[in-house]
Design an enzyme around this catalytic site. Structure first.
Site, PDB file in Angstrom:
ATOM      1  N   ARG A 204       0.794  -0.974   0.157  1.00  0.00           N
ATOM      2  CA  ARG A 204       0.017  -0.026   0.052  1.00  0.00           C
ATOM      3  C   ARG A 204       0.876   1.387   0.033  1.00  0.00           C
ATOM      4  NH1 ARG A 204      -3.147  -3.317   3.276  1.00  0.00           N
ATOM      5  NH2 ARG A 204      -5.027  -4.149   2.267  1.00  0.00           N
ATOM      6  N   LYS A 226       2.937  11.203 -11.638  1.00  0.00           N
ATOM      7  CA  LYS A 226       2.038  10.294 -12.444  1.00  0.00           C
ATOM      8  C   LYS A 226       2.625   8.899 -12.654  1.00  0.00           C
ATOM      9  CE  LYS A 226      -0.748  13.397 -15.265  1.00  0.00           C
ATOM     10  NZ  LYS A 226      -1.479  13.694 -16.397  1.00  0.00           N
ATOM     11  N   GLU A 268       8.116  17.159 -25.761  1.00  0.00           N
ATOM     12  CA  GLU A 268       7.732  17.683 -24.614  1.00  0.00           C
ATOM     13  C   GLU A 268       8.252  18.737 -24.261  1.00  0.00           C
ATOM     14  OE1 GLU A 268       5.240  16.526 -23.064  1.00  0.00           O
ATOM     15  OE2 GLU A 268       4.916  14.421 -23.401  1.00  0.00           O
ATOM     16  N   LYS A 310       7.473  22.188 -15.179  1.00  0.00           N
ATOM     17  CA  LYS A 310       6.700  21.051 -14.660  1.00  0.00           C
ATOM     18  C   LYS A 310       6.630  21.122 -13.389  1.00  0.00           C
ATOM     19  CE  LYS A 310       4.680  17.016 -15.430  1.00  0.00           C
ATOM     20  NZ  LYS A 310       5.300  15.754 -15.958  1.00  0.00           N
ATOM     21  N   GLU A 320      -4.331  17.119 -11.357  1.00  0.00           N
ATOM     22  CA  GLU A 320      -4.897  17.274 -12.399  1.00  0.00           C
ATOM     23  C   GLU A 320      -6.274  17.634 -12.375  1.00  0.00           C
ATOM     24  OE1 GLU A 320      -5.045  15.016 -16.579  1.00  0.00           O
ATOM     25  OE2 GLU A 320      -3.003  15.203 -15.945  1.00  0.00           O
ATOM     26  N   ARG A 324      -2.803  21.661 -14.547  1.00  0.00           N
ATOM     27  CA  ARG A 324      -1.905  20.406 -14.837  1.00  0.00           C
ATOM     28  C   ARG A 324      -2.378  19.647 -16.051  1.00  0.00           C
ATOM     29  NH1 ARG A 324       0.835  15.782 -11.197  1.00  0.00           N
ATOM     30  NH2 ARG A 324       2.167  14.779 -13.157  1.00  0.00           N
ATOM     31  N   ASN A 328      -0.838  18.543 -21.350  1.00  0.00           N
ATOM     32  CA  ASN A 328      -1.175  17.309 -22.209  1.00  0.00           C
ATOM     33  C   ASN A 328      -1.633  18.005 -23.678  1.00  0.00           C
ATOM     34  OD1 ASN A 328      -1.012  15.019 -20.413  1.00  0.00           O
ATOM     35  ND2 ASN A 328      -2.843  15.751 -19.400  1.00  0.00           N
ATOM     36  N   HIS A 331      -1.883  15.512 -26.580  1.00  0.00           N
ATOM     37  CA  HIS A 331      -1.828  14.202 -25.903  1.00  0.00           C
ATOM     38  C   HIS A 331      -3.065  13.331 -26.108  1.00  0.00           C
ATOM     39  CE1 HIS A 331       1.881  15.538 -23.819  1.00  0.00           C
ATOM     40  NE2 HIS A 331       1.963  14.354 -23.485  1.00  0.00           N
ATOM     41  N   HIS A 335      -2.311  10.046 -27.975  1.00  0.00           N
ATOM     42  CA  HIS A 335      -2.660   8.659 -27.448  1.00  0.00           C
ATOM     43  C   HIS A 335      -3.499   7.934 -28.353  1.00  0.00           C
ATOM     44  CE1 HIS A 335      -1.952  10.248 -22.976  1.00  0.00           C
ATOM     45  NE2 HIS A 335      -0.762  10.280 -23.634  1.00  0.00           N
ATOM     46  N   HIS A 348       6.076   7.843 -27.774  1.00  0.00           N
ATOM     47  CA  HIS A 348       5.245   8.646 -27.345  1.00  0.00           C
ATOM     48  C   HIS A 348       5.278  10.033 -27.856  1.00  0.00           C
ATOM     49  CE1 HIS A 348       2.689  10.703 -24.280  1.00  0.00           C
ATOM     50  NE2 HIS A 348       3.566  11.385 -23.815  1.00  0.00           N
TER      51      HIS A 348
END
Length: 447
Positions: A204, A226, A268, A310, A320, A324, A328, A331, A335, A348
């Site tokens: 955990r 992330k 990026e 960042k 986010e 934030r 993206n 993206h 994606h 990517h």
């Protein structure tokens, strides 16, 4: 406050406004060198549009650097270069990003963030022969109480899945790692995401450290917490927000990065300039040749500047909720390309580059930017040797199908990051003309 530009470029004041994945040794490249930058604190100028509430956020990020002479980095373990440090301000979960040449030669940087006696290094079959031994040395030098285990995963986006993730848990359980253990991610974005998710889930939650070895990971994915894995129906659909103890960026690891992966990471870097840092984008337009030539000073500056951007965003919006999401840009389209093409066929950054062109095209169709910015984006991506169109096999229906399950969909509404206004401004919104989206998709797809 003015941000220091690297020595080869005049100082500028910051305006407050498919080859396989491989790190083959590039023997023709010279070693990266130490770099000199000055302390700076930067501010954002990304104007957001929220569906229900407009707001302006105030930056809190701090960055510091000690000046060091530009010279060859010694390879001995006695290296004492002081790294540039960018702080991610998250209260009691704050952590430093160390940036510099030869940082894996400085054991104290890693050891100060290891709290227990057990460490599990997670890496892949490409990076392990290059940097695993050095990392183990950095973790154990003059510290005999530390026991280090390692797990070597297959290399590639196609292995960023639950089956591969279980190999990390298998090794941790077999090695009887306890709650005070530390997981260390040694590799690119895939390794960082999987190791971080494993650390968030094992017992955990255990400590973990990021040691990114690619441009993509150094300027983006290693920072901000992330973590996660892919699902066949969508990229990064399974994961958690889980912050590392530190991020250690040894710029020397870029010496072994293939040209294609280096270019992929630049997507990026370009993104930060477009959405919130116009001066940084202008610097990139003048110095893209230096980045492609792997100029150590240019990369030191680009990495530092990207990490500052960042870190600032993460400090203000860790999970986010709004700000934030602007990170993206491109993206959602990108994606869809990665998912539809099969993970690993497009890197990517390559998919994000094509997706960025599509987002910019849509912004222009909405009348939110002028055509000069469209041309500048296309030009800089071409300079960076990145694709500016999706694969020919992509159809409108393929885009729509994958985008319908994007993480930014809320109440059935697809929200997008688009440019609006002068360079360095963006919006995150679902309030746009759907015809513009359809027109963009049809403009880039044959069917």
């Amino acid at each position: 406050m003015a941000a220091a530009a690297p020595s080869f470029c005049p100082n500028r004041t910051i305006s407050l406004s498919t080859p396989s994945h491989n790190h083959n040794q590039l023997t023709s490249l010279h070693s990266l060198r130490r770099f000199s930058v000055s302390s700076s604190s930067i501010s954002s100028r990304c104007r957001l549009l929220f569906d229900s509430n407009n707001r302006i956020l105030t930056p809190t990020v701090k960055a510091s650097a000690a000046a060091t002479p530009v010279m060859d980095q010694p390879t001995s373990s006695s290296s004492s270069a002081v790294p540039t440090t960018v702080d991610v301000d998250l209260g009691d979960r704050s952590y430093p990003i160390y940036i510099g040449s030869g940082l894996l030669n400085q054991p104290d940087l890693l050891q100060r963030h290891v709290h227990g006696k057990q460490v599990l290094v997670v890496t892949n079959s490409t990076v392990a022969p290059l940097y695993l031994d050095k990392t183990i040395w950095a973790l154990t030098d003059k510290n005999p109480n530390i026991k280090v285990e390692s797990v070597i995963l297959p290399d590639g986006e196609q292995f960023k899945n639950m089956e591969t993730l279980m190999k990390v848990f298998d090794k941790a359980i077999e090695s009887r790692m306890d709650r005070r253990c530390t997981f260390v991610a040694l590799g690119g974005g895939v390794i960082g995401d999987m190791c971080g998710y494993a650390a968030a889930s094992y017992l955990r939650g255990v400590n973990f450290i990021q040691i990114p070895t690619t441009v993509m990971a150094q300027v983006d994915s290693s920072v901000g917490g992330k973590t996660g894995i892919n699902h066949p129906l969508g990229k990064n659909m399974i994961g958690a927000f889980y912050q590392p103890q530190c991020v250690l960026i040894d710029t020397d690891t870029l010496n072994t990065l293939p040209d294609r992966e280096l270019a992929s990471g630049l997507a990026e870097v370009i993104k930060y300039g477009l959405i919130r840092d116009a001066k940084f984008f202008e610097w990139q337009e003048k110095n893209m040749h230096a980045l492609l030539a792997r100029d150590p000073n240019a990369f030191a500056y680009a990495i530092k500047r990207s990490c500052e951007n960042k870190a600032e965003v993460v400090s203000l919006d860790e999970k986010e909720s709004g700000l934030r999401a602007t990170l993206n840009l491109g993206h959602t389209f990108g994606h869809a390309i990665e998912t539809s093409s099969g993970y690993g066929h497009w890197f990517h950054g390559e998919a994000v580059a094509a997706g960025t062109v599509m987002a910019v095209d849509m912004s222009y169709r909405l009348g939110w930017i002028d055509d000069s910015l469209v041309k500048r984006v296309d030009m800089i991506l071409q300079q960076a040797k990145l694709p500016t169109t999706p694969p020919e096999a992509m159809t409108v229906e393929m885009f729509k199908s994958v985008m319908a399950v994007d993480k930014k969909v809320a109440d059935g509404l697809l929200r997008l990051i688009l440019l609006k206004g002068p360079l360095g401004n963006c919006v995150f919104t679902g309030d746009y003309d759907r015809k513009a989206l359809d027109d963009t998709l049809h403009a880039f797809c044959k069917s």
